[in-house]
Design an enzyme around this catalytic site. Structure first.
Site, short mmCIF file in Angstrom:
data_model
loop_
_atom_site.label_atom_id
_atom_site.label_comp_id
_atom_site.label_asym_id
_atom_site.label_seq_id
_atom_site.Cartn_x
_atom_site.Cartn_y
_atom_site.Cartn_z
N GLY A 5 -22.14 -31.63 4.00
CA GLY A 5 -21.84 -30.69 2.91
C GLY A 5 -22.52 -29.37 3.19
N LEU A 6 -22.28 -28.42 2.31
CA LEU A 6 -22.83 -27.07 2.46
C LEU A 6 -24.35 -27.06 2.38
CD1 LEU A 6 -20.37 -25.10 0.14
CD2 LEU A 6 -20.36 -25.12 2.65
N SER A 7 -24.94 -26.03 2.93
CA SER A 7 -26.38 -25.80 2.74
C SER A 7 -26.67 -25.68 1.24
CB SER A 7 -26.78 -24.51 3.45
OG SER A 7 -28.15 -24.23 3.25
N ALA A 8 -27.72 -26.33 0.79
CA ALA A 8 -28.14 -26.35 -0.62
C ALA A 8 -27.27 -27.23 -1.51
CB ALA A 8 -28.23 -24.94 -1.21
N SER A 9 -26.40 -28.04 -0.90
CA SER A 9 -25.59 -28.95 -1.71
C SER A 9 -26.40 -30.15 -2.19
CB SER A 9 -24.37 -29.43 -0.91
OG SER A 9 -24.77 -30.12 0.25
N GLY A 10 -27.53 -30.41 -1.55
CA GLY A 10 -28.39 -31.51 -1.98
C GLY A 10 -28.51 -32.65 -0.99
N LYS A 11 -28.09 -32.44 0.24
CA LYS A 11 -28.10 -33.51 1.25
C LYS A 11 -29.50 -34.05 1.51
CE LYS A 11 -26.30 -30.90 4.37
NZ LYS A 11 -26.32 -29.70 3.49
N SER A 12 -30.44 -33.16 1.77
CA SER A 12 -31.81 -33.59 2.09
C SER A 12 -32.47 -34.27 0.89
CB SER A 12 -32.66 -32.40 2.55
OG SER A 12 -32.17 -31.90 3.78
N SER A 35 -22.90 -30.44 9.39
CA SER A 35 -21.82 -30.92 10.26
C SER A 35 -20.46 -30.43 9.75
CB SER A 35 -21.84 -32.46 10.37
OG SER A 35 -22.02 -33.10 9.13
#
Length: 203
Positions: A35-42, A109
């Site tokens: 997903g996009l940067s800052a979408s909450g993946k980490s 990705s």
């Protein structure tokens, strides 16, 4: 890169992935958060890791930024470097899955082709793609690292969602809408998927 050099041979290990899964008392797989940067993946990756730890499940997080501090510190953000970044991570994730771990990979990705390539590297059922869906407007509002601001002022080139594309998969195993649901409900959604598909059961 040539991997067919005459002095390089495959050494067959004594233990198999099933041996390690039996020892761990659960299956192994890679959960690929995209997903996009800052979408909450980490955030989701680390909260899921903590949840699994509390359930005595062996897991490990591969985080996009963290990996670029070491293994992939020589790579930039061109399409070619992004492809190599994902290729290396795929190789590492395969090793972790073979070790019997639930491996949580948190990477933008952005290219559909790269994610399809990663999926093809795993046997059926060992790759779980999770689309961490969040509007670019919400990601930009959050902007915890100030990257969107830098991208908008041309300080960052080839930034996904602004000056570089993000290609959405048509059929990820899960879609989590982090601009509409809480972290807690997102983790429950992930955990429920793992439970109902037998990943947390003894084998």
């Amino acid at each position: 890169m040539n991997n067919n050099l005459p002095q390089v041979f495959w050494h067959q290990p004594k233990l198999t992935i099933n041996n390690r899964r039996i020892l761990n008392q659960h299956k192994s797989c890679v959960i690929w958060l995209t997903g996009l940067s800052a979408s909450g993946k980490s955030t989701l990756a680390n909260e899921l890791d903590k949840y699994l730890y509390n359930q005595s499940i062996r897991s490990y997080v591969l985080d996009g930024d963290n990996v670029r501090h070491g293994l992939n510190k020589d790579l930039g953000f061109s399409p070619e470097d992004r492809k190599e970044n994902i290729r290396r991570i795929c190789e590492v994730a395969q090793l972790f899955v073979d070790a019997g771990l639930i491996t949580i990979a948190a990477f933008i990705s952005p290219y559909l082709e790269d994610r399809k390539t990663v999926r093809a590297m795993f046997p059926l059922g060992e790759f779980i793609e999770v689309y961490v869906k969040c509007s670019v407007e919400e990601c930009e509002r959050r902007d915890p690292k100030g990257l969107y601001k830098m991208a908008r002022t041309n300080q960052l080139k080839e930034f996904t969602g602004i000056s570089a594309p993000y290609e959405i998969s048509e059929n990820p195993e899960l879609t989590i809408e982090t601009d509409k649901q809480s972290v807690e409900s997102s983790i429950l959604q992930l955990a429920e998927y793992l439970k109902t598909h037998g990943y947390l059961q003894s084998i």
